[in-house]
Design an enzyme around this catalytic site. Structure first.
Site, PDB file in Angstrom:
ATOM      1  N   HIS A 187       0.873  -1.010  -0.083  1.00 14.86           N
ATOM      2  CA  HIS A 187       0.195   0.053  -0.247  1.00 14.86           C
ATOM      3  C   HIS A 187       0.836   1.050  -0.212  1.00 14.86           C
ATOM      4  CE1 HIS A 187      -4.202  -1.653   1.400  1.00 14.86           C
ATOM      5  NE2 HIS A 187      -4.055  -1.276   0.213  1.00 14.86           N
ATOM      6  N   ARG A 291       5.682 -11.760 -12.944  1.00 15.05           N
ATOM      7  CA  ARG A 291       6.359 -12.685 -12.140  1.00 15.05           C
ATOM      8  C   ARG A 291       5.435 -13.286 -11.189  1.00 15.05           C
ATOM      9  NH1 ARG A 291       9.264  -7.567 -12.424  1.00 15.05           N
ATOM     10  NH2 ARG A 291      11.270  -7.861 -13.313  1.00 15.05           N
ATOM     11  N   ARG A 327       5.471 -16.036 -16.165  1.00 13.44           N
ATOM     12  CA  ARG A 327       6.712 -16.723 -15.918  1.00 13.44           C
ATOM     13  C   ARG A 327       6.685 -17.598 -14.581  1.00 13.44           C
ATOM     14  NH1 ARG A 327      12.018 -13.082 -14.714  1.00 13.44           N
ATOM     15  NH2 ARG A 327      11.043 -13.296 -12.440  1.00 13.44           N
ATOM     16  N   GLU A 425      18.463 -15.734 -20.537  1.00 12.57           N
ATOM     17  CA  GLU A 425      19.360 -14.666 -19.511  1.00 12.57           C
ATOM     18  C   GLU A 425      20.623 -15.617 -19.223  1.00 12.57           C
ATOM     19  OE1 GLU A 425      16.749 -14.568 -16.218  1.00 12.57           O
ATOM     20  OE2 GLU A 425      16.013 -16.468 -16.513  1.00 12.57           O
ATOM     21  N   ASN A 446      18.594  -8.145 -17.397  1.00 11.25           N
ATOM     22  CA  ASN A 446      19.364  -8.167 -16.070  1.00 11.25           C
ATOM     23  C   ASN A 446      20.245  -9.380 -15.845  1.00 11.25           C
ATOM     24  OD1 ASN A 446      17.554  -6.280 -16.180  1.00 11.25           O
ATOM     25  ND2 ASN A 446      16.337  -6.644 -14.190  1.00 11.25           N
ATOM     26  N   ASP A 447      19.851 -10.350 -15.882  1.00 14.78           N
ATOM     27  CA  ASP A 447      20.652 -11.648 -15.521  1.00 14.78           C
ATOM     28  C   ASP A 447      21.546 -11.974 -16.634  1.00 14.78           C
ATOM     29  OD1 ASP A 447      20.374 -12.359 -12.895  1.00 14.78           O
ATOM     30  OD2 ASP A 447      18.548 -13.575 -13.511  1.00 14.78           O
ATOM     31  N   ARG A 457      25.074  -8.199  -9.822  1.00 11.14           N
ATOM     32  CA  ARG A 457      23.942  -7.126 -10.196  1.00 11.14           C
ATOM     33  C   ARG A 457      23.826  -6.481  -8.606  1.00 11.14           C
ATOM     34  NH1 ARG A 457      18.608  -8.834  -9.998  1.00 11.14           N
ATOM     35  NH2 ARG A 457      18.493 -10.845 -10.798  1.00 11.14           N
ATOM     36  N   CYS A 494      12.496  -8.064 -21.580  1.00  9.34           N
ATOM     37  CA  CYS A 494      11.782  -7.735 -20.282  1.00  9.34           C
ATOM     38  C   CYS A 494      12.669  -7.356 -19.191  1.00  9.34           C
ATOM     39  CB  CYS A 494      10.727  -8.740 -20.013  1.00  9.34           C
ATOM     40  SG  CYS A 494      11.811 -10.301 -19.377  1.00  9.34           S
TER      41      CYS A 494
END
Lengths: 539, 100
Positions: A187, A291, A327, A425, A446-447, A457, A494
């Site tokens: 929230h 995710r 995923r 990835e 990213n990976d 990272r 993505c």
């Protein structure tokens, strides 16, 4: 020590984009002192008074906050006005419990109950209850729950922060929020986004201390006692962000983005159903990455099939006919899940994570696949596996999935095998992309960057090396895309690169025509594509 | 605990169309509306054994009514009939803003 030349930098996860430069203030949960219980009547009176005070405070907060915040607080007010609920607490005071003990145990019981729920919405409400519990406790202990004393424009750092505490802080002078834990779907994150307050969560620990701080919600970075160069770079990023943000929103309403006459599809990444509440989400071409790890967080047991089906179904219904790519569980690495991931791996990023873990725990994986197979008959669902190294893993996953579909159908339950793709990835997968019989590929930059650059990272000390535009990373993206285009297989990206306008020209030049970004970046990316298309530079 | 003086019980059934089921906002709206009536009002998810006080937000939340489930409502008391009508309407129209 890097602290002398330049301030320490920490990386977390973006919960709300924005920039703040101000005093660094740590807020720690108040430690409760002693409270001496009185007679039964005194205790009942003390609780009644505390409830009334809390009720007044919350009503006042709701009044000044308005809108979404008021609706969130309404639930707390409703609970205080729930006679059944409150009477039970007074009954236990009548049986000899002290006011604080009776109150705390009643609220704790509710919180535990909500936490054990299969429903994400219900579980999210437990933080509202904890907020209410703590407010009344503070009043009972004589604290009167005064507003936190926070200087204007401060970067507030806390373990976690409940909604009402957020609302008590005066954000009119700007400022930002850095949480060691917290979640982008909380929230507080919704409130921060609605108000444009930058917020970064899941820092883990921030051992450093400082007088001043920079918080960059876009890069999910906190810098303590920054040097002049850090401030200069920060201000540059902030100015770029502000300029483009202003004109970007109008662009959303226009039809799809295009570049050199080719349509660019823009999807969004979501953590859970809550992310669809972002005002810009409706303009996306679909969900490029949902995710599912959030289903595993904050619960005592792993989610059952029905709970998962509800979550997937809610997103499919929202998307209507637009595609939704879900995923499968990407746990392990930096995302440990008790009861699921393995403990004691020396190098979890190179360990049993993603699809590797799911194949090692087929009973947990099968439950997710069952829910997905059932959801697949209800909308335009695609499913992808994370952290795939070799074609054999994809086939093993596909076989499990097909078995699950056959079992469901044999039991007369509507189910189907959705389109199956993989995340690209692992560098090996990118290099051997032609060996995968996938319906689509989604590049997890990213990976991919972390593995190909050999840089953790989450390690701020390597930030200068962690460059997604490194030619090696781009080479792998271009190869993968080239294969997709030649073979007629859909290919998207993505990772964070897609939400970063700096990377956009390179990604389009690599041949990518589908990008999946955070909802908050959708407007800017669409605008940036527009600019590139008309021959302009980025930002 | 039925009102013996005016013992007639009114009932209603309505499907919960709200996308995420009976979560906080619908529950608050439902209890607020129920409290406007004198009548004793109970609800349950169709098939459940226990009736729940429609004026208790904690209990309504604990009911865990999912999207698509059918909610049974019963009420007794002077304004029971209009209470049923109002609550059925609130749930059937998906808890519109402004309604309470």
């Amino acid at each position: 020590m890097q602290a002398s030349a330049a301030g320490l930098a920490y990386r977390g996860r973006t919960a709300s984009i924005g920039f703040a430069h101000g005093p660094f203030v740590r807020v720690d949960a108040g430690t409760s002192s002693e409270r001496l219980a009185g007679s039964l009547v005194e205790e009942a009176l003390a609780l009644r008074k505390a409830i009334d005070t809390a009720s007044g405070q919350i009503a006042e907060l709701a009044r000044t906050a308005g809108g979404e915040a008021a609706q969130i607080l309404e639930f707390q007010v409703a609970l205080l006005e729930d006679e059944d609920f409150i009477e039970a607490i007074f009954a236990s005071i009548g049986e000899g419990d002290a006011a604080d003990v009776a109150w705390r145990s009643a609220l704790d019981e509710q919180i535990a109950d909500y936490n054990s729920a299969d429903d994400d919405y219900l579980r999210a409400r437990s933080s509202d209850l904890a907020d209410l519990r703590d407010r009344v406790m503070t009043i009972l202990f004589g604290g009167e729950g005064q507003a936190l004393r926070i200087p204007s424009g401060a970067i507030v750092c806390a373990d976690d922060l409940p909604p009402s505490r957020f609302l008590e802080i005066d954000w009119s002078g700007g400022g930002g929020l850095a949480l060691l834990r917290g979640s982008p779907t909380s929230h507080v994150a919704m409130l921060a986004r609605a108000r444009g307050i930058p917020m970064v969560v899941q820092f883990g620990t921030i051992p450093g201390a400082g007088a001043m701080a920079l918080l960059d919600g876009e890069a999910a970075m906190l810098e303590l006692d920054p040097g002049a160069e850090q401030v200069r770079l920060f201000e540059k990023r902030r100015d770029t962000h502000r300029k483009s943000r202003a004109s970007a929103r109008a662009i959303l309403r226009r039809p799809t983005a295009s570049w050199r006459g080719e349509r660019i599809k823009l999807f969004i990444n979501i953590q859970g159903v809550d992310d669809l509440e972002h005002a810009d989400a409706q303009y996306a071409d679909g969900i490029g990455l949902m995710r599912t790890e959030f289903l595993l967080a904050d619960r005592s047991s792993l989610p059952d099939e029905e709970a998962q089906l509800r979550a997937y179904d809610a997103v499919l219904r929202w998307a209507d006919r637009r595609p939704v790519t879900i995923r499968t569980f990407d746990a392990g690495g930096d995302k440990p899940v008790p009861g699921f991931t393995l403990n004691g791996e020396a190098n979890p990023f190179l360990g049993v994570r993603g699809l590797r873990l799911c194949l090692a725990r087929p009973e947990i994986f099968a439950t997710q696949l069952r829910a997905l197979a059932r959801a697949a008959v209800r909308g335009n669902l695609k499913v992808m596996f994370p952290m795939v190294t070799s074609a054999g893993e994809l086939e093993a996953g596909r076989k499990l999935f097909a078995d699950v579909v056959r079992d469901l159908q044999a039991d007369g339950i509507a189910a189907t095998l959705p389109e199956l793709g993989i995340m690209v990835e692992v560098p090996a997968a990118a290099l051997a992309i032609a060996s995968f019989k996938a319906s689509f590929f989604s590049i997890g930059s990213n990976d991919l960057a972390q593995y190909v650059l050999a840089c953790d990272r989450s390690n701020g000390a390597l930030a200068h090396l962690m460059d997604p535009l490194h030619p090696a990373v781009l080479e792998l993206i271009a190869r993968t895309t080239e294969h997709g285009r030649r073979a007629g297989i859909g290919i998207s990206l993505c990772g964070d690169m897609a939400s970063d306008q700096r990377c956009l020209p390179a990604l389009l030049s690599c041949g990518l025509r589908e990008l999946s970004v955070n909802a908050s970046a959708l407007a800017q990316i669409k605008q940036a594509i527009d600019r590139l298309s008309s021959g302009g530079g980025v930002g | 605990m039925l009102d013996k003086a005016d013992g007639q019980i009114f009932t209603g059934n309505v499907r919960l169309v709200h996308a995420v089921g009976m979560h906080a906002r619908p529950a608050v709206k439902l209890t607020k509306l129920a409290k406007k009536f004198q009548a004793q009002i109970s609800v349950r998810v169709a098939g459940a054994t226990e009736w729940i006080n429609a004026k208790s937000v904690a209990k309504i939340m604990a009911m865990r009514a999912a999207h698509g489930s059918t909610i049974e409502i019963k009420a007794s008391g002077s304004d029971a009939e209009s209470a049923i009508a109002a609550l059925v309407d609130l749930i059937a129209t998906d808890f519109p803003d402004g309604a309470s």
